[in-house]
Write an enzyme that holds these catalytic residues in place. Sequence first.
Site, PDB file in Angstrom:
ATOM      1  N   ARG A 127       0.779  -0.948  -0.003  1.00 28.59           N
ATOM      2  CA  ARG A 127      -0.047   0.169   0.040  1.00 28.59           C
ATOM      3  C   ARG A 127       0.853   1.403  -0.100  1.00 28.59           C
ATOM      4  O   ARG A 127       2.068   1.117   0.047  1.00 28.59           O
ATOM      5  CB  ARG A 127      -1.075  -0.006   1.268  1.00 28.59           C
ATOM      6  CG  ARG A 127      -0.228   0.118   2.581  1.00 28.59           C
ATOM      7  CD  ARG A 127      -1.018   0.055   3.619  1.00 28.59           C
ATOM      8  NE  ARG A 127      -1.558  -1.581   3.806  1.00 28.59           N
ATOM      9  CZ  ARG A 127      -2.829  -1.860   4.342  1.00 28.59           C
ATOM     10  NH1 ARG A 127      -3.647  -0.763   4.893  1.00 28.59           N
ATOM     11  NH2 ARG A 127      -3.365  -3.167   4.269  1.00 28.59           N
ATOM     12  N   ASN A 149      11.487  -0.204   1.277  1.00 32.49           N
ATOM     13  CA  ASN A 149      10.538   0.787   1.277  1.00 32.49           C
ATOM     14  C   ASN A 149       9.846   0.250   2.717  1.00 32.49           C
ATOM     15  O   ASN A 149       9.184   1.215   3.442  1.00 32.49           O
ATOM     16  CB  ASN A 149       9.263   0.644   0.486  1.00 32.49           C
ATOM     17  CG  ASN A 149       8.185   1.459   0.718  1.00 32.49           C
ATOM     18  OD1 ASN A 149       8.234   2.657   0.579  1.00 32.49           O
ATOM     19  ND2 ASN A 149       7.361   0.845   0.950  1.00 32.49           N
ATOM     20  N   TYR A 204      12.486   8.096  14.162  1.00 33.06           N
ATOM     21  CA  TYR A 204      12.145   7.862  12.666  1.00 33.06           C
ATOM     22  C   TYR A 204      13.381   8.845  11.974  1.00 33.06           C
ATOM     23  O   TYR A 204      14.007   8.004  11.139  1.00 33.06           O
ATOM     24  CB  TYR A 204      10.779   8.656  12.522  1.00 33.06           C
ATOM     25  CG  TYR A 204      10.503   8.547  11.039  1.00 33.06           C
ATOM     26  CD1 TYR A 204      10.267   7.104  10.568  1.00 33.06           C
ATOM     27  CD2 TYR A 204      10.204   9.371  10.192  1.00 33.06           C
ATOM     28  CE1 TYR A 204       9.597   6.738   9.377  1.00 33.06           C
ATOM     29  CE2 TYR A 204      10.160   9.256   8.864  1.00 33.06           C
ATOM     30  CZ  TYR A 204       9.616   8.014   8.302  1.00 33.06           C
ATOM     31  OH  TYR A 204       9.356   7.891   6.960  1.00 33.06           O
ATOM     32  N   LYS A 238      15.960   7.098   9.526  1.00 31.36           N
ATOM     33  CA  LYS A 238      16.265   7.520   7.958  1.00 31.36           C
ATOM     34  C   LYS A 238      17.566   8.273   7.639  1.00 31.36           C
ATOM     35  O   LYS A 238      17.869   8.148   6.689  1.00 31.36           O
ATOM     36  CB  LYS A 238      15.306   8.614   7.903  1.00 31.36           C
ATOM     37  CG  LYS A 238      13.641   7.984   7.709  1.00 31.36           C
ATOM     38  CD  LYS A 238      13.578   6.811   6.585  1.00 31.36           C
ATOM     39  CE  LYS A 238      12.034   6.077   6.824  1.00 31.36           C
ATOM     40  NZ  LYS A 238      12.299   4.999   5.684  1.00 31.36           N
TER      41      LYS A 238
END
Length: 246
Positions: free
Chosen positions: A14, A89, A154, A158
């Site tokens: 998704r 991803n 987060y 990243k």
Amino acid sequence: MSDRKLALVTGGSRGIGRAVCLCLAAQGMDIALTYTGGKEAADATAEECRVLGVTAECFQADVRSSEACAELVKKVTASFGRIDVLVNNAGITKDTLIMRMSDSDFEDVLRVNAFGAFYMMREVSRIMLKARRGRIINISSVVGLTGNAGQVNYSASKAAVIGMTKSLARELASRKITVNAVAPGFIRTDMTMKMDEKTREAILTKIPLGEMGRPEDIAETVAFLAGDRSGYITGQVFCVDGGMAM
């Protein structure tokens, strides 16, 4: 087995992952997509890829596990005989201010977003090194470059993805394997649409183009980096963010 290239997309059921699968399928690549839960969404994405004339299969895998990633790569190569493109991803968020952030909030996000990307790159790079070709594309985030309040975990994950991208690009360049990262900004996904209106409006004021991006905006960049025209690009971070990180 098909002569078409094979793209392995983690978290492909998704949002951005789905858009990437469809865009690569439209370019004529077979698709292996992973999911953790949500089998119905994964099956639906795979079927949409098949409509585009390629082969697509779903694989359940928890990228937090080194063993699971190794087993996934074995299954994909057994089914398709090759892996030409890896798109890392899969990712999660557990946002809160650092004074409220638990050890598990920090560790879980790092486990999926950073460790998962590392495990997958390690396994797939072995295959690509033997083939002397390949494309690895990591989905990072603009917050890995700029930081963001409430996202220490987060942002750290990243930023780690960006560091790994640049280091691995140097390791694999001699074998004509490119490694790049795409850093999305504020993209219209299920996750961002759960935000309250006030929060969304506050973020939009920081975007020079004044609007949210689409998953397809990210997918088109990934598709370029996965294709033949990007062979002289490696170790780079592409911000697709409407100018947010300028």
